[in-house]
Design an enzyme around this catalytic site. Structure first.
Site, short mmCIF file in Angstrom:
data_model
loop_
_atom_site.label_atom_id
_atom_site.label_comp_id
_atom_site.label_asym_id
_atom_site.label_seq_id
_atom_site.Cartn_x
_atom_site.Cartn_y
_atom_site.Cartn_z
CG ASP A 202 -1.96 -1.12 1.17
OD1 ASP A 202 -1.94 -1.92 0.22
OD2 ASP A 202 -2.75 -1.22 2.13
CD GLU B 293 -7.15 -0.05 2.92
OE1 GLU B 293 -6.04 0.01 3.50
OE2 GLU B 293 -8.23 0.23 3.49
CE LYS C 151 -3.55 -4.27 1.18
NZ LYS C 151 -4.28 -3.54 2.18
CE LYS D 290 -8.20 -0.67 7.02
NZ LYS D 290 -8.14 0.54 6.17
CB VAL E 186 2.42 2.61 4.91
CG1 VAL E 186 3.82 3.18 4.89
CG2 VAL E 186 1.71 2.89 3.59
CB THR E 187 0.29 2.14 8.69
OG1 THR E 187 -0.90 1.46 9.10
CG2 THR E 187 -0.09 3.39 7.93
CB CYS F 125 -2.22 -2.63 5.34
SG CYS F 125 -3.89 -1.96 5.15
CD GLN G 225 3.79 -14.45 22.55
OE1 GLN G 225 3.25 -15.46 22.98
NE2 GLN G 225 3.14 -13.46 21.96
C1 C5J Z 1 -3.06 0.63 5.54
C2 C5J Z 1 -4.77 1.87 6.69
N1 C5J Z 1 -2.58 0.43 4.32
N2 C5J Z 1 -3.93 2.32 7.62
N3 C5J Z 1 -4.33 1.12 5.64
O1 C5J Z 1 -2.39 0.42 6.53
O2 C5J Z 1 -5.94 2.14 6.75
#
Ligand code: C5J
Length: 234
Positions: A32, A80, A137, A140, A165-166, A170, A210
């Site tokens: 993204d 996205e 897509k 997320k 990102v972020t 996502c 973990q």
């Molecule tokens: C992504 C968002 N790409 N933060 N989307 O992280 O809404």
């Protein structure tokens, strides 16, 4: 670096422990890196975010992208966004919160988070070239309602170098989906960013905690070093 890299296996000095990667089974997955998240006037800013926080991820991703292209590694970009009629946008997503503009509203880079609009496109610095896969897509996670799983199977991919990102939205969602499907994910710490630096840090810590419950974390220089070393040894 040359395509002979793909005939080798390399060790990335990652956390929580080094990971050995067969480069021929490894893809670079860039999540993204769209104008809607990165630039003023897009989806990210309508939610009240400071988009300048994301700029730091661009150069590390560009460096990895160059190395992956030179090596002939599979490169996958995701975006996205939603269809112009919003038929794939759940009302629960569109109606949420109090953004200055909602998904589908007209903005300075076209309709917010809508496929085909300028804001939906990938930033020029990381723009896909011919032969690279672009996955659109609606959610997320990059596996939900997309062909990503099929693409990875077709290319016999087992390992993903994940950036974009972020970090906590996502990237994390996609890594969790990938982990459940059996992929080894190495998340690139300086190739991810968040509007909230503390969420970036926590997002990475959650992945590698973990014993690496969702995957591994390494910075771009560690991956590039592993790729270069293998090329020298090949
Ligand atoms: C992504 C968002 N790409 N933060 N989307 O992280 O809404």
């Amino acid at each position: 670096m040359t395509s002979s890299l793909l005939a080798t296996t390399g060790t990335v000095m990652a956390e929580p422990e080094p990971i050995s990667l067969d480069w021929s089974k490894t893809a670079l997955l860039i999540i993204d890196m769209q104008r809607d998240f990165m630039e003023p006037g897009g989806f990210g800013e309508t939610l009240g975010n400071d988009v300048s926080q994301l700029a730091r991820a661009v150069q590390p991703i560009a460096n990895l992208l160059t190395a992956a292209r030179n090596a002939g590694m599979l490169v996958i970009h995701t975006r996205e966004g939603h269809k112009p009629d919003l038929s794939d946008a759940p009302p629960a997503k569109v109606e949420r919160g109090a953004p200055s503009l909602r998904i589908g509203d007209p903005g300075p880079m076209g309709r917010i988070l809508i496929r085909g609009e300028p804001g939906h496109d990938i930033i020029p610095e990381l723009y896909p070239v011919a032969g690279e896969v672009v996955i659109d897509k609606p959610g997320k996670g990059a596996f939900y309602a997309t062909e990503l799983g099929d693409v990875l199977k077709q290319h016999a991919i087992a390992n993903l170098l994940v950036c974009g990102v972020t970090t906590e939205v996502c990237v994390n969602t996609t890594v969790r989906e990938a982990n459940d499907r059996g992929y080894r994910c190495v998340v690139i710490s300086d190739g991810c960013a968040s509007y909230f630096p503390e969420f970036h840090e926590m997002g990475l810590r959650m992945i590698k905690a973990q014993g690496g419950i969702f995957g591994w974390v390494a910075d771009s220089t560690a991956v590039l070093a592993a790729m270069s070393l293998e090329t020298l040894n090949a």
